[in-house]
Design a protein around this motif. Structure first.
Motif, PDB file in Angstrom:
ATOM      1  N   SER A   8       0.840  -1.200   0.000  1.00 18.23           N
ATOM      2  CA  SER A   8       0.000   0.000   0.000  1.00 18.23           C
ATOM      3  C   SER A   8       0.876   1.250   0.000  1.00 18.23           C
ATOM      4  O   SER A   8       2.053   1.212   0.376  1.00 18.23           O
ATOM      5  N   THR A  16       0.576   5.552   0.836  1.00 15.66           N
ATOM      6  CA  THR A  16      -0.241   6.637   1.376  1.00 15.66           C
ATOM      7  C   THR A  16       0.278   7.971   0.857  1.00 15.66           C
ATOM      8  O   THR A  16       1.477   8.249   0.919  1.00 15.66           O
ATOM      9  N   VAL A  31     -13.056   3.534  -7.901  1.00 18.25           N
ATOM     10  CA  VAL A  31     -11.923   3.017  -8.658  1.00 18.25           C
ATOM     11  C   VAL A  31     -12.419   2.537 -10.013  1.00 18.25           C
ATOM     12  O   VAL A  31     -13.397   1.801 -10.100  1.00 18.25           O
ATOM     13  N   LEU A  66      -8.119  -2.997  -6.174  1.00 21.43           N
ATOM     14  CA  LEU A  66      -7.558  -1.815  -5.520  1.00 21.43           C
ATOM     15  C   LEU A  66      -8.505  -1.316  -4.429  1.00 21.43           C
ATOM     16  O   LEU A  66      -9.705  -1.179  -4.646  1.00 21.43           O
ATOM     17  N   THR A  67      -7.951  -1.063  -3.280  1.00 19.56           N
ATOM     18  CA  THR A  67      -8.735  -0.501  -2.184  1.00 19.56           C
ATOM     19  C   THR A  67      -8.173   0.870  -1.841  1.00 19.56           C
ATOM     20  O   THR A  67      -6.959   1.018  -1.652  1.00 19.56           O
ATOM     21  N   VAL A  68      -9.067   1.807  -1.779  1.00 19.35           N
ATOM     22  CA  VAL A  68      -8.634   3.173  -1.483  1.00 19.35           C
ATOM     23  C   VAL A  68      -9.374   3.668  -0.250  1.00 19.35           C
ATOM     24  O   VAL A  68     -10.602   3.591  -0.184  1.00 19.35           O
ATOM     25  N   THR A  76      -4.849   6.348   1.131  1.00 22.49           N
ATOM     26  CA  THR A  76      -4.078   5.103   1.165  1.00 22.49           C
ATOM     27  C   THR A  76      -4.605   4.168   0.073  1.00 22.49           C
ATOM     28  O   THR A  76      -5.799   3.865   0.017  1.00 22.49           O
ATOM     29  N   THR A  77      -3.704   3.731  -0.762  1.00 22.53           N
ATOM     30  CA  THR A  77      -4.067   2.840  -1.867  1.00 22.53           C
ATOM     31  C   THR A  77      -3.419   1.477  -1.607  1.00 22.53           C
ATOM     32  O   THR A  77      -2.201   1.390  -1.406  1.00 22.53           O
ATOM     33  N   THR A  78      -4.251   0.436  -1.600  1.00 24.51           N
ATOM     34  CA  THR A  78      -3.750  -0.909  -1.311  1.00 24.51           C
ATOM     35  C   THR A  78      -4.089  -1.836  -2.476  1.00 24.51           C
ATOM     36  O   THR A  78      -5.232  -1.870  -2.950  1.00 24.51           O
ATOM     37  N   VAL A  85      -8.602   6.690  -9.849  1.00 26.92           N
ATOM     38  CA  VAL A  85      -9.337   6.781  -8.584  1.00 26.92           C
ATOM     39  C   VAL A  85      -9.951   8.171  -8.476  1.00 26.92           C
ATOM     40  O   VAL A  85      -9.273   9.179  -8.684  1.00 26.92           O
TER      41      VAL A  85
END
Lengths: 178, 170
Positions: A79, A81, A108, A116-118, A150-152, A168
């Motif tokens: 991730s 940030t 996203v 992708l989790t933001v 934060t992008t994971t 995003v």
């Protein structure tokens, strides 16, 4: 008969002229004073967005986008940030104009959409080493705050998506606090 | 008598009559001044003092730099001095109405004396200090970016003191 009519017409004309002239004599004393009240101006509601690379733009009306610098080199399970600085630059005359900036649900789009989790959280004054509770930050007039994005990338992302990209969109809403 | 003699006698008689007649012009006479007094005009005067702007809390603001946001309400207060002199003097104190609609709302101008609304018809006894007030407000309900960077020019706000025509005496 004609003479009588002429006399009557002349008298009528004289009466009208007389009445019109009399109107001018109705003017009485009067005095006028100006106020010097000037003009009242409204402020400009301005919230600036400053990204990590130093680019600064203003939150506009409606859906004007603010472009963040791209996040690159993200690996599976990793991730990153990024700090976004927000400034309440509203020029209210009271000097007490407070604004709350709230981040909506990130959207996203692209090949990595499902991987992708933001998350967006308010950071502390020092940056994104720690986070504050709540979805937004309150800014006093002239003050600034930090939103941490934060992008994971999911650990189970298939290798076939290596090098893929995604965009995003983070809706930011600024509102005046009473 | 010849013609010359007759002519001379007639001329002499005429001169004598003129001289004698001159004496009859002198008669008694006397002049006196009537004590009519002095006619004095009255007066009608309106002067405006220095107006001030205050915020909703009554704190003075400098309008040159002040900018209004939703929820702000500013009040302009203008001192006025009215002077009315004259036995039959009656006058009306009026103001221009700048009232306007949203988003920046300019209210109606009010006139007061000693914190009570000014009378419509003023007499000399009503001379003195008055206060004109007008409020400008950007309602808190203003949404979005409506009303940003607006101007409301109140420079047209003027006050007029105008005599009312005396009624004819019976």
């Amino acid at each position: 008969m004609k003479t009588t009519l002429r006399v009557a017409a002349l008298l009528g004309a004289a009466t009208v002229l007389g009445l019109l002239t009399v109107q001018g004599t109705l003017a009485l004393w009067s005095a006028t004073a100006s106020s010097g009240a000037q003009a009242v101006r409204t402020a400009d509601f301005t919230v600036l967005v400053r990204t990590a690379d130093g680019a600064t733009s203003a939150l506009g009306a409606g859906t004007s986008p603010v472009t963040l610098p791209p996040v690159t080199g993200l690996v599976k399970g990793g991730s990153r940030t990024t700090a976004v600085t927000l400034v309440n630059a509203t020029d209210a005359g009271s000097g007490a104009f407070r604004a709350r900036v709230t981040a909506g649900t990130p959207q996203v789009q692209g090949q990595l959409q499902s991987r992708l989790t933001v998350t967006v959280r308010p950071g502390t004054d020092a940056g994104c080493s720690a986070f504050r509770p709540g979805p937004g930050i309150d800014l006093a007039q002239g003050a600034s705050g930090v939103l941490c994005v934060t992008t994971t990338l999911a650990a189970e992302t298939p290798a076939s998506l290596g090098g893929a990209g995604a965009s995003v969109i983070i809706p930011l809403t600024a509102e005046q606090l009473p | 008598m010849n013609k010359m003699t007759k002519g001379a006698l007639a001329t002499g008689l005429g001169v004598a009559l003129l001289i004698g007649g001159g004496g009859t012009l002198a008669v008694w006479n006397q002049a006196v001044e009537a004590p009519a007094g002095t006619v004095a005009a009255g007066d009608l005067e309106l002067t405006a003092g220095q107006g001030t702007w205050t915020d909703a809390a009554g704190k003075p603001v400098s309008l040159g730099t002040y900018k209004v946001v939703p929820g702000d309400r500013l009040t302009f207060t203008q001192p006025l001095t009215v002077k009315l002199v004259g036995d039959k003097m009656r006058a009306e104190l009026t103001t221009t109405d700048l009232a306007s609609g949203s988003p920046l709302i300019v209210g109606a101008t009010t006139l007061a004396k000693d914190n009570t609304p000014a009378k419509t018809e003023l007499l000399p006894a009503d001379s003195g200090d008055y206060t004109a007030s007008v409020t400008v407000e950007l309602p808190a309900a203003t949404s979005g970016r409506v009303g940003t960077n607006l101007n409301a020019d109140l420079g047209r706000l003027t006050f007029t003191l105008e005599q009312i025509a005396p009624t004819a005496a019976p």
